[in-house]
Motif scaffolding. Structure first.
Motif, PDB file in Angstrom:
ATOM      1  N   GLN A 137       0.824  -1.201   0.000  1.00  0.00           N
ATOM      2  CA  GLN A 137       0.000   0.000   0.000  1.00  0.00           C
ATOM      3  C   GLN A 137       0.868   1.265   0.000  1.00  0.00           C
ATOM      4  O   GLN A 137       0.637   2.198  -0.781  1.00  0.00           O
ATOM      5  CB  GLN A 137      -0.910   0.009   1.233  1.00  0.00           C
ATOM      6  N   LEU A 138       1.873   1.301   0.840  1.00  0.00           N
ATOM      7  CA  LEU A 138       2.749   2.471   0.907  1.00  0.00           C
ATOM      8  C   LEU A 138       3.505   2.677  -0.398  1.00  0.00           C
ATOM      9  O   LEU A 138       3.672   3.807  -0.864  1.00  0.00           O
ATOM     10  CB  LEU A 138       3.723   2.318   2.077  1.00  0.00           C
ATOM     11  N   GLN A 139       3.945   1.582  -1.011  1.00  0.00           N
ATOM     12  CA  GLN A 139       4.642   1.693  -2.291  1.00  0.00           C
ATOM     13  C   GLN A 139       3.716   2.208  -3.383  1.00  0.00           C
ATOM     14  O   GLN A 139       4.100   3.038  -4.211  1.00  0.00           O
ATOM     15  CB  GLN A 139       5.227   0.338  -2.676  1.00  0.00           C
ATOM     16  N   THR A 140       2.470   1.711  -3.402  1.00  0.00           N
ATOM     17  CA  THR A 140       1.515   2.144  -4.423  1.00  0.00           C
ATOM     18  C   THR A 140       1.155   3.620  -4.239  1.00  0.00           C
ATOM     19  O   THR A 140       1.086   4.376  -5.216  1.00  0.00           O
ATOM     20  CB  THR A 140       0.240   1.287  -4.354  1.00  0.00           C
ATOM     21  N   LEU A 141       0.922   4.024  -3.004  1.00  0.00           N
ATOM     22  CA  LEU A 141       0.600   5.427  -2.753  1.00  0.00           C
ATOM     23  C   LEU A 141       1.773   6.340  -3.104  1.00  0.00           C
ATOM     24  O   LEU A 141       1.579   7.461  -3.584  1.00  0.00           O
ATOM     25  CB  LEU A 141       0.207   5.620  -1.286  1.00  0.00           C
ATOM     26  N   SER A 142       2.974   5.871  -2.883  1.00  0.00           N
ATOM     27  CA  SER A 142       4.140   6.670  -3.252  1.00  0.00           C
ATOM     28  C   SER A 142       4.265   6.789  -4.772  1.00  0.00           C
ATOM     29  O   SER A 142       4.608   7.850  -5.302  1.00  0.00           O
ATOM     30  CB  SER A 142       5.405   6.032  -2.670  1.00  0.00           C
ATOM     31  N   GLU A 143       3.963   5.696  -5.472  1.00  0.00           N
ATOM     32  CA  GLU A 143       4.088   5.707  -6.935  1.00  0.00           C
ATOM     33  C   GLU A 143       3.031   6.595  -7.584  1.00  0.00           C
ATOM     34  O   GLU A 143       3.307   7.306  -8.557  1.00  0.00           O
ATOM     35  CB  GLU A 143       3.976   4.276  -7.459  1.00  0.00           C
ATOM     36  N   TYR A 144       1.790   6.557  -7.066  1.00  0.00           N
ATOM     37  CA  TYR A 144       0.689   7.306  -7.675  1.00  0.00           C
ATOM     38  C   TYR A 144       0.263   8.486  -6.806  1.00  0.00           C
ATOM     39  O   TYR A 144      -0.906   8.886  -6.822  1.00  0.00           O
ATOM     40  CB  TYR A 144      -0.513   6.376  -7.895  1.00  0.00           C
ATOM     41  N   ASN A 145       1.196   9.036  -6.066  1.00  0.00           N
ATOM     42  CA  ASN A 145       0.859  10.102  -5.122  1.00  0.00           C
ATOM     43  C   ASN A 145       0.200  11.293  -5.813  1.00  0.00           C
ATOM     44  O   ASN A 145      -0.789  11.847  -5.320  1.00  0.00           O
ATOM     45  CB  ASN A 145       2.127  10.540  -4.388  1.00  0.00           C
ATOM     46  N   ARG A 146       0.703  11.690  -6.957  1.00  0.00           N
ATOM     47  CA  ARG A 146       0.176  12.855  -7.664  1.00  0.00           C
ATOM     48  C   ARG A 146      -1.131  12.566  -8.402  1.00  0.00           C
ATOM     49  O   ARG A 146      -1.827  13.497  -8.814  1.00  0.00           O
ATOM     50  CB  ARG A 146       1.215  13.376  -8.660  1.00  0.00           C
ATOM     51  N   ALA A 147      -1.441  11.286  -8.600  1.00  0.00           N
ATOM     52  CA  ALA A 147      -2.645  10.925  -9.354  1.00  0.00           C
ATOM     53  C   ALA A 147      -3.822  10.561  -8.462  1.00  0.00           C
ATOM     54  O   ALA A 147      -4.913  10.280  -8.973  1.00  0.00           O
ATOM     55  CB  ALA A 147      -2.343   9.760 -10.295  1.00  0.00           C
ATOM     56  N   LEU A 148      -3.636  10.571  -7.151  1.00  0.00           N
ATOM     57  CA  LEU A 148      -4.728  10.215  -6.249  1.00  0.00           C
ATOM     58  C   LEU A 148      -5.801  11.299  -6.247  1.00  0.00           C
ATOM     59  O   LEU A 148      -5.503  12.488  -6.111  1.00  0.00           O
ATOM     60  CB  LEU A 148      -4.196  10.030  -4.831  1.00  0.00           C
ATOM     61  N   LEU A 149      -7.044  10.879  -6.394  1.00  0.00           N
ATOM     62  CA  LEU A 149      -8.152  11.821  -6.284  1.00  0.00           C
ATOM     63  C   LEU A 149      -8.444  12.091  -4.814  1.00  0.00           C
ATOM     64  O   LEU A 149      -8.328  11.177  -3.974  1.00  0.00           O
ATOM     65  CB  LEU A 149      -9.402  11.258  -6.964  1.00  0.00           C
ATOM     66  N   PRO A 150      -8.826  13.296  -4.455  1.00  0.00           N
ATOM     67  CA  PRO A 150      -9.173  13.601  -3.060  1.00  0.00           C
ATOM     68  C   PRO A 150     -10.337  12.731  -2.592  1.00  0.00           C
ATOM     69  O   PRO A 150     -11.206  12.335  -3.391  1.00  0.00           O
ATOM     70  CB  PRO A 150      -9.556  15.080  -3.110  1.00  0.00           C
ATOM     71  N   PRO A 151     -10.392  12.405  -1.308  1.00  0.00           N
ATOM     72  CA  PRO A 151     -11.485  11.552  -0.796  1.00  0.00           C
ATOM     73  C   PRO A 151     -12.868  12.148  -1.030  1.00  0.00           C
ATOM     74  O   PRO A 151     -13.840  11.386  -1.163  1.00  0.00           O
ATOM     75  CB  PRO A 151     -11.169  11.440   0.696  1.00  0.00           C
ATOM     76  N   ASN A 152     -12.977  13.479  -1.110  1.00  0.00           N
ATOM     77  CA  ASN A 152     -14.284  14.107  -1.306  1.00  0.00           C
ATOM     78  C   ASN A 152     -14.597  14.392  -2.773  1.00  0.00           C
ATOM     79  O   ASN A 152     -15.604  15.043  -3.071  1.00  0.00           O
ATOM     80  CB  ASN A 152     -14.355  15.416  -0.509  1.00  0.00           C
ATOM     81  N   HIS A 153     -13.749  13.896  -3.671  1.00  0.00           N
ATOM     82  CA  HIS A 153     -14.046  14.056  -5.101  1.00  0.00           C
ATOM     83  C   HIS A 153     -15.293  13.233  -5.434  1.00  0.00           C
ATOM     84  O   HIS A 153     -15.511  12.151  -4.866  1.00  0.00           O
ATOM     85  CB  HIS A 153     -12.844  13.596  -5.923  1.00  0.00           C
ATOM     86  N   PRO A 154     -16.143  13.723  -6.344  1.00  0.00           N
ATOM     87  CA  PRO A 154     -17.365  12.978  -6.690  1.00  0.00           C
ATOM     88  C   PRO A 154     -17.114  11.535  -7.083  1.00  0.00           C
ATOM     89  O   PRO A 154     -17.886  10.637  -6.695  1.00  0.00           O
ATOM     90  CB  PRO A 154     -17.950  13.788  -7.856  1.00  0.00           C
ATOM     91  N   THR A 155     -16.063  11.277  -7.848  1.00  0.00           N
ATOM     92  CA  THR A 155     -15.793   9.899  -8.256  1.00  0.00           C
ATOM     93  C   THR A 155     -15.351   9.050  -7.076  1.00  0.00           C
ATOM     94  O   THR A 155     -15.738   7.878  -6.953  1.00  0.00           O
ATOM     95  CB  THR A 155     -14.713   9.884  -9.362  1.00  0.00           C
TER      96      THR A 155
END
Length: 407
Positions: free
Chosen positions: A131-149
């Motif tokens: 999980q930590l590795q994936t979040l580090s790899e896609y850190n800039r592409a994560l949508l905010p938790p309150n995004h509609p999607t």
């Protein structure tokens, strides 16, 4: 004169002797040639025998006549290094077989028998590291938790998880706190703690806490994928959303991925790798080529087991989405859309080179399981709590379809 006559007489008498020697040579040469051929053929013949041949009824072979059977026991002893090595290998194989049998278990939802020797603490800790590795790899592409999607995906996941009593899904506010703690370049972790069941994941299992699921949406329209890590970490790429098309289609995807974790398929794969390693070592010790060994294990064990896990996740996922009151008939349509998006032929059922079943095979299996899934849906309460939560989220975030969300 007399001397000349005597010499002529002596020559005449000597000629028959020379002639006799000359005529005797052909009869001697075949014997010499035959003996020479026989002597040179003996040391060369073992080069063309892969297995030693038993030439008699005794263990070492006797003069009673050839039987034509390969002496495998002598071959194994020679390959393994002698009698003592054979005993050592025998004890090792026997111990490994006993360990394998004592670690067999059945999958709760399907009854399939499998080998499992990875506990939940190890599984969760490895999931946390991934999980930590994936979040580090896609850190800039994560949508905010309150995004509609993100809200829409989290709503579907909440219905599936809570309808089956698998835990609770963290809200958007809780997810914001989680993402704030994620390190920019991934987390550490001692390998010994991971393998021995220590670390944060191990403590969570030891304390017996309820699983708290986390939903992450990655804005990557080119990746049509979603996966769930041990410990309840759900990752969804936005590229899968057009294929899912609606809530029922997304429930098919999420139900399948959650089913992998419910059946503990990641831990099963880690366990099976030990079996593959042991079999590969044994076959290579017996003289089988390394490349051939890997091909045999891949095509006869690894790939078939992977396809079996995928089919099992389809079955369990169909029940999960039906229990959450999603329409199970949408699952076949979703896989048809997936096949079209991949440019595959609908009737192509060849999958022996793949880790996943062919899309058409999946559709056929889902259709076979559909009557039972419809019964599961009819017997459920259709998640009134989840429906109320969905209505609340729709009220604060009115989004009709996924196409209105991010693309």
């Amino acid at each position: 004169m007399m001397f000349a006559q005597l010499s002529r007489t002596a020559l005449t008498a000597a000629r028959p002797t020379l002639s006799a020697r000359t005529t005797a040579l052909p009869s001697i040469r075949p014997t010499l040639i035959t003996r020479t051929i026989h002597q040179t053929s003996l040391p060369r013949s073992p080069k063309y025998e892969r297995f030693p041949t038993d030439h008699g009824g005794s263990p070492g072979g006797g003069p009673t006549g050839p039987t034509g059977r390969p002496d495998l026991w002598s071959y194994f002893k020679r390959r393994l290094g002698g009698d003592r090595a054979v005993y050592v290998y025998g004890i090792g194989v026997g111990g490994a077989g006993l360990y394998y049998v004592t670690h067999l278990e059945r999958v709760a939802d399907t009854g399939r028998l499998r080998f499992m020797d990875v506990d939940e603490a190890q599984e969760r800790e490895l999931g946390r590291q991934t999980q930590l590795q994936t979040l580090s790899e896609y850190n800039r592409a994560l949508l905010p938790p309150n995004h509609p999607t993100s809200r829409r995906v989290r709503q579907v996941a909440t219905r599936i998880i809570e309808a089956s009593g698998l835990g609770r899904v963290k809200t958007g506010g809780e997810m914001s706190a989680v993402e704030g703690k994620v390190p920019a370049f991934g987390g550490g972790g001692d390998l010994g703690e991971i393998l021995m069941g220590g670390g944060e994941g191990g403590r969570e299992v030891a304390e017996g806490k309820e699983t708290e699921w986390e939903v992450y949406v990655i804005d990557d329209k080119t990746t049509k994928n979603a996966f769930v890590l041990p410990g309840g970490k759900i990752f969804v790429f936005t590229g899968i959303l057009p294929v899912s098309a609606n809530d029922d289609g997304l429930a098919t995807v999420l139900g399948h991925e959650v089913a992998h974790q419910v059946a503990r398929h990641p831990a099963e794969r880690m366990s099976s790798m030990k079996v593959l390693f042991a079999l590969g070592f044994l076959l290579e010790s017996l003289g089988l080529d390394v490349g051939i060994t890997r091909l045999l294990l891949t095509f006869m064990l690894q790939l078939p087991n992977s396809r079996k896990n995928e089919s099992e996740a389809d079955f369990i996922g169909l029940r999960l989405m039906s229990r959450a009151c999603f329409n199970p008939t949408e699952s076949t349509k979703m896989w048809q859309r997936m096949s079209e998006s991949e440019g595959g032929s609908k009737g192509l059922n060849v999958d022996f080179l793949s880790t996943h079943p062919a899309n058409q095979k999946r559709i056929n299996q889902l259709e076979k399981w559909m009557p039972e899934a419809l019964q599961v849906r009819a017997a459920s309460h259709c998640g009134q709590t989840a429906s109320q939560l969905g209505g609340f989220l729709d009220a604060i975030n009115p989004v009709g379809t996924y196409s209105q969300g991010i693309w």
